[in-house]
Enzyme design. Structure first.
Site, PDB file in Angstrom:
ATOM      1  N   ARG A 182       2.959 -15.334   8.651  1.00  0.00           N
ATOM      2  CA  ARG A 182       1.513 -15.595   8.636  1.00  0.00           C
ATOM      3  C   ARG A 182       0.974 -15.203   7.272  1.00  0.00           C
ATOM      4  O   ARG A 182       1.635 -14.499   6.514  1.00  0.00           O
ATOM      5  CB  ARG A 182       0.793 -14.821   9.749  1.00  0.00           C
ATOM      6  CG  ARG A 182       1.057 -13.324   9.729  1.00  0.00           C
ATOM      7  CD  ARG A 182       0.286 -12.594  10.850  1.00  0.00           C
ATOM      8  NE  ARG A 182       0.723 -11.205  10.942  1.00  0.00           N
ATOM      9  CZ  ARG A 182       1.702 -10.781  11.738  1.00  0.00           C
ATOM     10  NH1 ARG A 182       2.348 -11.628  12.530  1.00  0.00           N
ATOM     11  NH2 ARG A 182       2.061  -9.501  11.753  1.00  0.00           N
ATOM     12  N   ASP A 241       5.439  -7.099   2.643  1.00  0.00           N
ATOM     13  CA  ASP A 241       5.328  -6.546   3.995  1.00  0.00           C
ATOM     14  C   ASP A 241       6.648  -5.900   4.436  1.00  0.00           C
ATOM     15  O   ASP A 241       7.724  -6.314   4.008  1.00  0.00           O
ATOM     16  CB  ASP A 241       4.925  -7.678   4.963  1.00  0.00           C
ATOM     17  CG  ASP A 241       4.346  -7.139   6.266  1.00  0.00           C
ATOM     18  OD1 ASP A 241       4.039  -5.925   6.338  1.00  0.00           O
ATOM     19  OD2 ASP A 241       4.209  -7.928   7.214  1.00  0.00           O
ATOM     20  N   HIS A 262       6.247   3.102   1.612  1.00  0.00           N
ATOM     21  CA  HIS A 262       5.325   2.650   0.566  1.00  0.00           C
ATOM     22  C   HIS A 262       5.835   3.067  -0.816  1.00  0.00           C
ATOM     23  O   HIS A 262       5.726   2.320  -1.781  1.00  0.00           O
ATOM     24  CB  HIS A 262       3.919   3.189   0.808  1.00  0.00           C
ATOM     25  CG  HIS A 262       3.303   2.701   2.094  1.00  0.00           C
ATOM     26  ND1 HIS A 262       3.366   1.373   2.483  1.00  0.00           N
ATOM     27  CD2 HIS A 262       2.632   3.344   3.087  1.00  0.00           C
ATOM     28  CE1 HIS A 262       2.741   1.241   3.648  1.00  0.00           C
ATOM     29  NE2 HIS A 262       2.297   2.413   4.033  1.00  0.00           N
ATOM     30  N   SER A 315      -2.127 -13.625   6.885  1.00  0.00           N
ATOM     31  CA  SER A 315      -2.917 -12.386   6.976  1.00  0.00           C
ATOM     32  C   SER A 315      -4.076 -12.348   5.972  1.00  0.00           C
ATOM     33  O   SER A 315      -4.296 -11.339   5.292  1.00  0.00           O
ATOM     34  CB  SER A 315      -2.017 -11.154   6.807  1.00  0.00           C
ATOM     35  OG  SER A 315      -1.033 -11.112   7.815  1.00  0.00           O
ATOM     36  N   ARG A 342      -6.171   1.114   9.277  1.00  0.00           N
ATOM     37  CA  ARG A 342      -5.026   2.023   9.468  1.00  0.00           C
ATOM     38  C   ARG A 342      -5.501   3.476   9.523  1.00  0.00           C
ATOM     39  O   ARG A 342      -6.612   3.782   9.086  1.00  0.00           O
ATOM     40  CB  ARG A 342      -4.023   1.829   8.327  1.00  0.00           C
ATOM     41  CG  ARG A 342      -3.441   0.429   8.363  1.00  0.00           C
ATOM     42  CD  ARG A 342      -2.329   0.267   7.365  1.00  0.00           C
ATOM     43  NE  ARG A 342      -1.795  -1.094   7.464  1.00  0.00           N
ATOM     44  CZ  ARG A 342      -0.592  -1.453   7.073  1.00  0.00           C
ATOM     45  NH1 ARG A 342       0.218  -0.564   6.528  1.00  0.00           N
ATOM     46  NH2 ARG A 342      -0.191  -2.689   7.213  1.00  0.00           N
ATOM     47  N   LEU A 385       3.271 -11.955 -18.962  1.00  0.00           N
ATOM     48  CA  LEU A 385       3.182 -12.138 -17.508  1.00  0.00           C
ATOM     49  C   LEU A 385       1.762 -11.765 -17.097  1.00  0.00           C
ATOM     50  O   LEU A 385       1.238 -10.750 -17.544  1.00  0.00           O
ATOM     51  CB  LEU A 385       4.188 -11.220 -16.786  1.00  0.00           C
ATOM     52  CG  LEU A 385       4.140 -11.273 -15.243  1.00  0.00           C
ATOM     53  CD1 LEU A 385       4.717 -12.591 -14.717  1.00  0.00           C
ATOM     54  CD2 LEU A 385       4.919 -10.102 -14.626  1.00  0.00           C
TER      55      LEU A 385
HETATM   56  C1  IPE Z   1      -0.609  -7.923   4.873  1.00  0.00           C
HETATM   57  O1  IPE Z   1       0.247  -7.119   5.616  1.00  0.00           O
HETATM   58  C2  IPE Z   1      -1.308  -7.099   3.824  1.00  0.00           C
HETATM   59  C3  IPE Z   1      -0.471  -6.616   2.730  1.00  0.00           C
HETATM   60  C4  IPE Z   1       0.790  -6.890   2.549  1.00  0.00           C
HETATM   61  C5  IPE Z   1      -1.144  -5.782   1.771  1.00  0.00           C
HETATM   62  P1  IPE Z   1      -0.186  -6.448   7.004  1.00  0.00           P
HETATM   63  O2  IPE Z   1       0.985  -5.657   7.459  1.00  0.00           O
HETATM   64  O3  IPE Z   1      -1.466  -5.722   6.825  1.00  0.00           O
HETATM   65  O4  IPE Z   1      -0.440  -7.728   7.912  1.00  0.00           O
HETATM   66  P2  IPE Z   1      -0.474  -7.891   9.501  1.00  0.00           P
HETATM   67  O5  IPE Z   1      -1.422  -6.870  10.029  1.00  0.00           O
HETATM   68  O6  IPE Z   1       0.912  -7.664   9.993  1.00  0.00           O
HETATM   69  O7  IPE Z   1      -0.923  -9.304   9.708  1.00  0.00           O
HETATM   70  C1  IPE Z   2       3.176  -3.473   3.651  1.00  0.00           C
HETATM   71  O1  IPE Z   2       3.970  -2.796   4.574  1.00  0.00           O
HETATM   72  C2  IPE Z   2       2.268  -2.554   2.882  1.00  0.00           C
HETATM   73  C3  IPE Z   2       0.848  -2.708   3.192  1.00  0.00           C
HETATM   74  C4  IPE Z   2       0.334  -3.543   4.044  1.00  0.00           C
HETATM   75  C5  IPE Z   2      -0.080  -1.827   2.509  1.00  0.00           C
HETATM   76  P1  IPE Z   2       3.412  -2.351   5.985  1.00  0.00           P
HETATM   77  O2  IPE Z   2       2.822  -0.997   5.851  1.00  0.00           O
HETATM   78  O3  IPE Z   2       2.522  -3.382   6.553  1.00  0.00           O
HETATM   79  O4  IPE Z   2       4.774  -2.261   6.799  1.00  0.00           O
HETATM   80  P2  IPE Z   2       5.027  -2.705   8.308  1.00  0.00           P
HETATM   81  O5  IPE Z   2       4.511  -4.100   8.460  1.00  0.00           O
HETATM   82  O6  IPE Z   2       4.284  -1.727   9.154  1.00  0.00           O
HETATM   83  O7  IPE Z   2       6.506  -2.615   8.468  1.00  0.00           O
HETATM   84 MG    MG Z   3       2.821  -5.007   7.729  1.00  0.00          MG
END
Ligand code: IPE
Ligand code: IPE
Ligand code: MG
Length: 244
Positions: A196, A22, A39, A198, A73, A133
């Protein structure tokens, strides 16, 4: 090469590490960049983490790449993520295969583009016998969805008369999860400071140690992994029992 020994006894190393990757968006925003740049940088962190796991003696690495809720998203971000995934798999599979990495996917098929479904099935087949792995990518994955799919499959067997209600035990449920055959994660790391799950591995995380790292996923590296493993090794896992 660094080994697990510097962290103490080998038995204390986590065998299965799972990561909620995240913070890509925040990493990008703090640099004035579009989210996709975060990303892309996150894909580099995946490469580093696979290498670090191999060097630290981790046998199973599970990465949360796209949740069943991430469809909420904006469409262009979802497209970017799918595009990056296509690019990454095509580019990395041969090298990972040479390194003896077995790549598996967990999550639902429904909703994923056909070409990606084909790509993941081909990747699984190509790398099936590798054992250095076990890399599991959670894609279009949500734990509640996984449990609902398992419940449906049990309900169908009971309705068909091939299973008795009394046979529905923990093992029967575990056998119908996407993670069948995998050990539960010893250590779950979430980056970016959020605390969390998630909807990640809710069943499998029953006795996992959780470590929350403030590092944004694109900055994650061997040092950050080591620090999470160090914290894991300071914990005492009791599984409901008492220690001597
Ligand atoms: C969890 O991250 C999903 C992934 C890392 C793929 P999110 O960014 O989607 O989670 P929330 O919305 O903050 O809980
Ligand atoms: C994790 O980073 C990648 C995915 C959930 C796909 P985020 O895109 O959730 O990044 P933040 O949480 O918005 O910083
Ligand atoms: Mg996120």
């Amino acid at each position: 090469m660094e080994t697990a020994h510097q962290f103490g006894e080998e038995t204390e190393s986590p065998k299965h590490v799972a990561v909620i990757m995240d913070g890509n968006g925040r990493w990008a925003r703090s640099r004035g960049l579009p989210r996709i740049a975060g990303h892309k940088a996150g894909a580099e962190a995946v490469r580093r983490t696979i290498k670090a796991c191999r060097e630290l003696g981790v046998s199973h690495l599970t990465l949360f790449a796209f949740s069943s809720e991430n469809w909420k998203r904006p469409a262009d971000e979802v497209d970017d993520l799918m595009g990056l995934l296509r690019f990454y798999i095509r580019k990395e599979v041969d090298e990972l295969n040479r390194q003896g990495v077995s790549i598996r996917f967990i999550g639902a098929d429904d909703g994923l583009p056909d070409d990606i479904l084909k790509l993941i099935r081909d990747t699984e087949r190509t790398t099936l016998d590798n054992r250095n792995l076990i890399l599991t990518v959670a894609l279009n994955y949500g734990s509640r969805d996984e449990l609902a799919r398992a419940a449906r499959s049990i309900a169908k067997e009971v309705a068909d008369g091939t299973m008795a209600p009394g046979d529905v035990d923990e093992a029967a449920i575990a056998r119908r999860l996407d993670t069948v055959g995998m050990p539960d994660p010893d250590l779950i790391i979430r980056t970016s400071g959020e605390q969390r799950l998630s909807n990640f591995l809710l069943w499998q995380a029953a006795y996992s140690e959780l470590v929350f790292s403030k590092v944004m996923w694109p900055d994650f590296d061997q040092e950050a992994l080591k620090s999470a493993i160090d914290e894991y090794q300071r914990r005492e896992r009791r599984y409901g029992a008492v220690t001597a």
